[in-house]
Design a protein around this motif. Sequence first.
Motif, short mmCIF file in Angstrom:
data_model
loop_
_atom_site.label_atom_id
_atom_site.label_comp_id
_atom_site.label_asym_id
_atom_site.label_seq_id
_atom_site.Cartn_x
_atom_site.Cartn_y
_atom_site.Cartn_z
N LYS A 1 0.85 -1.19 0.00
CA LYS A 1 0.00 0.00 0.00
C LYS A 1 0.89 1.24 0.00
O LYS A 1 2.08 1.19 0.35
CB LYS A 1 -0.91 0.00 1.23
N SER A 2 0.31 2.39 -0.33
CA SER A 2 1.07 3.61 -0.48
C SER A 2 1.52 4.18 0.87
O SER A 2 0.99 3.80 1.93
CB SER A 2 0.24 4.67 -1.20
N GLU A 3 2.48 5.11 0.82
CA GLU A 3 2.95 5.77 2.04
C GLU A 3 1.79 6.46 2.75
O GLU A 3 1.66 6.36 3.98
CB GLU A 3 4.03 6.79 1.69
N ASP A 4 0.95 7.15 2.02
CA ASP A 4 -0.18 7.85 2.64
C ASP A 4 -1.14 6.88 3.31
O ASP A 4 -1.65 7.15 4.41
CB ASP A 4 -0.93 8.68 1.60
N GLU A 5 -1.38 5.74 2.68
CA GLU A 5 -2.30 4.75 3.25
C GLU A 5 -1.72 4.16 4.54
O GLU A 5 -2.44 3.98 5.53
CB GLU A 5 -2.58 3.65 2.23
N VAL A 6 -0.44 3.84 4.53
CA VAL A 6 0.19 3.26 5.73
C VAL A 6 0.25 4.29 6.85
O VAL A 6 -0.05 3.99 8.02
CB VAL A 6 1.59 2.72 5.39
N LYS A 7 0.61 5.52 6.52
CA LYS A 7 0.67 6.57 7.54
C LYS A 7 -0.71 6.84 8.15
O LYS A 7 -0.82 7.14 9.34
CB LYS A 7 1.24 7.85 6.95
N ALA A 8 -1.76 6.72 7.35
CA ALA A 8 -3.11 6.92 7.88
C ALA A 8 -3.45 5.87 8.93
O ALA A 8 -4.16 6.17 9.91
CB ALA A 8 -4.12 6.88 6.73
N ILE A 9 -2.94 4.66 8.75
CA ILE A 9 -3.18 3.60 9.74
C ILE A 9 -2.49 3.95 11.05
O ILE A 9 -3.08 3.83 12.14
CB ILE A 9 -2.66 2.25 9.19
N PHE A 10 -1.23 4.41 10.99
CA PHE A 10 -0.54 4.82 12.21
C PHE A 10 -1.26 5.99 12.88
O PHE A 10 -1.36 6.05 14.10
CB PHE A 10 0.90 5.22 11.89
N LYS A 11 -1.76 6.92 12.05
CA LYS A 11 -2.43 8.10 12.60
C LYS A 11 -3.69 7.71 13.37
O LYS A 11 -3.97 8.29 14.44
CB LYS A 11 -2.79 9.05 11.45
#
Length: 398
Positions: free
Chosen positions: A125-135
């Motif tokens: 998955k994209s960087e934005d998608e993975v970062k959204a999970i952490f967020k």
Amino acid sequence: MAPAGAKRGILERLNAGEVVIGDGGFVFALEKRGYVKAGPWTPEAAAEHPEAVRQLHREFLRAGANVMQTFTFYASDDKLENRGNNLSFTQINEAACDLAREVANEGDALVAGGVSQTPSYLSCKSEDEVKAIFKRQLDVFIKKNVDFLIAEYFEHVEEAEWAVQVLKSTGKPVAANMCIGPDGDMHGVSAGECAIRLVKAGADIVGVNCHFDPLTCVQAVKLMKEAVEKAGLKAHYMVQPLAYHTPDCNRQGFIDLPEFPFALEPRILTRWDMQQYAREAYDAGIRYIGGCCGFEPYHIRALAEELAPERGFLPTASEKHGPWGTGLEMHTKPWVRARARREYWEKIRPASGRPLCPSMSKPDSWGVTKGHSDLMQQKEATSQDQLRPLFDKCSATQ
């Protein structure tokens, strides 16, 4: 008991040169107790069996731990919905924070909110998608006001960087642990380069956790420390290894061992091994020293006892434990009383009692990592059609 006084933050303690003792491994300990399912390794016990999680926190605190990590390993929403799981993200994460805070308030301990690698990253998955999970997970930690944050158990430094960048946005101290050995991450990035990238991403504390035994992990952190210092950067260092001997592991660590996860017990380190580990870590300049999978409270107590001269006190659990076996002076049998001394336990070479077993194993070495079809996320339970070729491949390599 720890000295009385107001709690200071993690960086205040480390900046003062103090030793911080981490806690041990929750998923393995609670799986053995019947509260975690091996395979998904998800932490729903925080909501379903809070008394079990609370008790383990309490035992680690009593053993000398300064940090109560929230039991949020693999508690990202994509992991909780992976391969047949369908668990409540908010309920689990909030319950874990509440339990850690409750027990931390019983002593001089801090609460660390933790995130770990995600199925989404392994599924490309994209960087934005993975970062959204952490967020989304971070939002719970902010609501519950944890004292600092840990990004741990990352096989790929790229994903760890993304996690650190998200966590750093809070202004809270951030620690970052790779689950790597001296050979580096799963894409071949060296341990030293991993550390440099994590510090540049904003990590205040860098190190390793899980996958390898204590002395291997200490060696990996030494490489990190050397590289960070050579690059002219500054950081604190931590290590939270396995409680298992892993001299036969490859880059993937203990997951590749044929004994993983249900036959690892013969590899468990003794309390005396743990004292050696604590001293090696301290002498390497590491000041945040704890444990991961396999670490039970008595292992953490061993770390705290070895470093009691530096910390200035013994943990409460040492009230029932004579240093270097001196409690055996009270034993009925004279040959056991003869073991009540440091020289005996420092030289012991424990036998396994298994005459037909080898001392080491051959790792599976399938070489499966990010982007491989077998790692792709799916919400449905793994089917028999998906399992059959895996069984056949396993049988062919035995």
